[in-house]
Design a protein around this motif. Structure first.
Motif, PDB file in Angstrom:
ATOM      1  N   GLN A   1      49.762  38.068  44.052  1.00 23.57           N
ATOM      2  CA  GLN A   1      49.811  38.224  45.504  1.00 23.57           C
ATOM      3  C   GLN A   1      48.725  39.182  45.982  1.00 23.57           C
ATOM      4  N   LEU A   2      48.563  40.295  45.269  1.00 19.82           N
ATOM      5  CA  LEU A   2      47.583  41.304  45.675  1.00 19.82           C
ATOM      6  C   LEU A   2      46.155  40.825  45.509  1.00 19.82           C
ATOM      7  N   SER A   3      45.879  40.131  44.419  1.00 19.48           N
ATOM      8  CA  SER A   3      44.491  39.794  44.104  1.00 19.48           C
ATOM      9  C   SER A   3      44.010  38.515  44.761  1.00 19.48           C
ATOM     10  N   LEU A   4      44.911  37.576  45.044  1.00 22.80           N
ATOM     11  CA  LEU A   4      44.464  36.255  45.473  1.00 22.80           C
ATOM     12  C   LEU A   4      44.849  35.879  46.901  1.00 22.80           C
ATOM     13  N   LEU A   5      45.922  36.441  47.448  1.00 24.90           N
ATOM     14  CA  LEU A   5      46.439  35.889  48.698  1.00 24.90           C
ATOM     15  C   LEU A   5      45.664  36.328  49.934  1.00 24.90           C
ATOM     16  N   THR A   6      45.137  37.568  49.965  1.00 26.54           N
ATOM     17  CA  THR A   6      44.308  37.950  51.108  1.00 26.54           C
ATOM     18  C   THR A   6      43.046  37.085  51.199  1.00 26.54           C
ATOM     19  N   PRO A   7      42.309  36.867  50.097  1.00 31.39           N
ATOM     20  CA  PRO A   7      41.180  35.926  50.173  1.00 31.39           C
ATOM     21  C   PRO A   7      41.615  34.506  50.528  1.00 31.39           C
ATOM     22  N   TYR A   8      42.760  34.069  49.969  1.00 31.55           N
ATOM     23  CA  TYR A   8      43.185  32.683  50.183  1.00 31.55           C
ATOM     24  C   TYR A   8      43.559  32.425  51.641  1.00 31.55           C
TER      25      TYR A   8
ATOM     26  N   THR B   1      40.499  43.188  46.212  1.00 28.95           N
ATOM     27  CA  THR B   1      39.573  42.120  45.802  1.00 28.95           C
ATOM     28  C   THR B   1      38.682  41.681  46.962  1.00 28.95           C
ATOM     29  N   ASP B   2      39.196  41.761  48.186  1.00 29.92           N
ATOM     30  CA  ASP B   2      38.363  41.452  49.347  1.00 29.92           C
ATOM     31  C   ASP B   2      37.220  42.456  49.455  1.00 29.92           C
ATOM     32  N   TRP B   3      37.486  43.729  49.164  1.00 31.01           N
ATOM     33  CA  TRP B   3      36.451  44.767  49.159  1.00 31.01           C
ATOM     34  C   TRP B   3      35.360  44.434  48.142  1.00 31.01           C
TER      35      TRP B   3
ATOM     36  N   LEU C   1      47.904  41.363  59.082  1.00 23.69           N
ATOM     37  CA  LEU C   1      49.169  41.118  59.780  1.00 23.69           C
ATOM     38  C   LEU C   1      50.086  40.213  58.966  1.00 23.69           C
ATOM     39  N   VAL C   2      49.495  39.359  58.108  1.00 22.50           N
ATOM     40  CA  VAL C   2      50.317  38.514  57.253  1.00 22.50           C
ATOM     41  C   VAL C   2      51.169  39.376  56.329  1.00 22.50           C
ATOM     42  N   TRP C   3      50.618  40.525  55.920  1.00 23.83           N
ATOM     43  CA  TRP C   3      51.323  41.411  55.003  1.00 23.83           C
ATOM     44  C   TRP C   3      52.387  42.250  55.704  1.00 23.83           C
ATOM     45  N   LEU C   4      52.485  42.126  57.006  1.00 23.77           N
ATOM     46  CA  LEU C   4      53.474  42.914  57.732  1.00 23.77           C
ATOM     47  C   LEU C   4      54.899  42.567  57.321  1.00 23.77           C
TER      48      LEU C   4
END
Length: 488
Positions: free
Chosen positions: A31-38, A292-294, A51-54
């Motif tokens: 979840q941490l490594s792939l979902l923000t980029p996805y 990972t986005d960084w 906001l998705v992580w809210l």
């Protein structure tokens, strides 16, 4: 309200129960490594990705304390904690299936292909994401409380049990980040590629299939090793009607009134632990959200859906998080000796100062890269990548301490207040999720205001971590927690 007396639990059994941390953290690491980029590939801009992580902190604010409270009073023949752990595992499986197939669901409902905003896929993704976070929060309080149940009043074993849990979280991280850094899972699971799901999407779907397998195995090992006994309610029958109502009342409104009332009785050390925890997670959450986005944006100079640089950086970020998890695991093994020698409060404070230094470095590195004026789409110099990897690895030390020391301390100090272990873990979780709400609401727009990068969020994180370190060093007790203070 009592649990039948049991003899001293062997460490081997505690180790098996703690193995659940591996299954839960395996999915969390994906979840941490792939979902923000996805989610950005599905068309959500970077400024709003946070906001998705809210849903995580909101569900944690409600679900963890409530499930902890209910598990303290659960009279199931399977035990107090086991029903919640098993139900949480089932919901996690449902959630990851929805997330992994969100692009396919969107395609079936009429979404366009890659490169455009896919609203139906986003809705499916967010639904699965919310279920996943609720499920994770549903499992964590009962699992932590189960370890506290097994160790009882043996405070040294409580610290050991939490160190074991931290170790297995590190193992789950290592496996999850290793899988997240590999780009060829679609060749092993070719059925994951569809007309709506490209290679990156297929890799995510395959990774979640592996997550389901590992979660089932670790949940089985944990609940069978726990051998929980049902809550002994026989002596409650002799209590007054008001006391019986207090023990068995599961009404949410009554629970939250009771929880708010408990804050009046918290001692100074407990309040200090909650403050340090809140500041610590104010520092951690920007990193966990954008790590990972960084790497993809700030180090490799890419953007989601544009060229290969961003995805190369995301995979390198997953590899860096795997190194972070190796260090986390090694630190967990040494946790008991460190706390016994230097004191839990001092160790926690020093680790937060170290965390602040690392986040400050993550603000400086992108500035250095931008001033190199590298050609567009070129890879960053090896030296820059190595420094970034080292920063991620060093952060494993404070992360191991954040995963274990606060839980051991709160378990020890709330014992004298008469709070159940499930509820005490829920109280600590309030100090974890409130900063996450702030970060989720503010980090994306805040970053966009200053140019769209991640540096502003990491600057706030560095300041919060440094503040937490100072409070921990000067306000938390230096003792090894064998003799907690009473109420003030």
């Amino acid at each position: 309200m009592t649990v039948p007396e049991r003899s001293r639990v062997r460490l081997k059994r505690i180790l098996r129960v703690a193995s659940l941390g591996c299954g839960v953290q395996f999915g969390w690491s994906l979840q941490l490594s792939l979902l923000t980029p996805y989610v950005q590939e599905l068309g959500i801009p970077h400024a709003w990705a946070s906001l998705v992580w809210l849903c995580g902190p909101i569900s944690g604010l409600l679900v963890q304390p409530l499930t902890g409270h209910m598990s303290d009073r659960c009279t199931s023949r399977f035990g107090r904690r086991t029903p919640f752990i098993v139900a949480g595992a089932v919901l996690i499986i449902v959630a990851v299936l929805i997330i992994g197939h969100s692009a396919d669901i969107g395609g079936m409902l009429g979404d366009a292909g890659d490169g455009s905003f896919r609203p139906r896929a986003v809705v499916a993704f967010v639904l699965g994401f919310w279920i996943l976070d609720v499920s994770n929060n549903m499992m964590m309080s009962p699992c932590r409380a189960l370890l506290a149940d097994l160790t009882g009043k043996d405070h040294r074993r409580t610290r050991v049990a939490n160190a074991y849990f931290s170790l297995f979280m590190a193992i789950g991280n290592i496996l999850g980040f290793a899988i997240g850094s590999y780009s060829g899972w679609w060749t092993i699971f070719p059925f994951t590629i569809t007309s709506s799901c490209s290679i990156n999407c297929a890799n995510l779907k395959a990774a979640f299939i592996l997550d389901i397998i590992i979660l089932i195995i670790t949940t089985y090992i944990s609940v069978t090793a726990a051998q929980e006994l049902p809550l002994n309610t026989g002596n409650i029958l002799t209590h007054s009607s008001e006391e019986r109502q207090q023990y068995f009342n599961h009404d949410p409104e009554a629970f939250f009134c009771e929880s708010l009332g408990n804050f009046r009785h918290l001692s100074f050390p407990v309040w200090t632990i909650l403050i340090v925890t809140a500041l610590t997670w104010m520092g951690w959450f920007p990193f966990l959200l954008f790590d990972t986005d960084w790497m993809g944006r700030e180090i490799y100079g890419g953007k989601p859906g544009e060229g290969l640089n961003y995805h190369t950086g995301v995979r390198m970020g997953s590899f860096a998080l795997m190194l972070n998890s190796f260090v986390l695991g090694l630190t967990s093994l040494a946790m008991e000796k460190l706390c016994r020698k230097w004191g839990a409060g001092f160790i926690w404070g020093i680790s937060n100062i170290l965390m602040s230094f690392c986040f400050g470095t993550m603000v400086i590195i992108p500035f250095v890269v931008r001033n190199m004026e590298l050609p567009q789409y070129s890879l960053p110099p090896d030296g820059i990548v190595i420094v970034a990897l080292l920063v991620f690895a060093v952060l494993g030390v404070p992360l191991a301490i954040a995963y274990s020391v606060p839980y051991a301390m709160i378990s020890t100090y709330t014992e004298s207040l008469g709070l159940g272990q499930g509820l005490s873990m829920g109280v600590l979780n309030l100090a974890v999720v409130m900063p996450q709400v702030v970060v989720s609401l503010g980090s994306g727009p805040w970053d966009q205001l200053f140019g769209g990068g991640n540096s502003p969020a990491f600057s706030v994180a560095a300041f919060a971590a440094f503040s937490a370190g100072l409070v921990a060093i000067f306000a938390l007790p230096y003792s090894n927690l064998e003799k907690p203070r009473g109420r003030r």
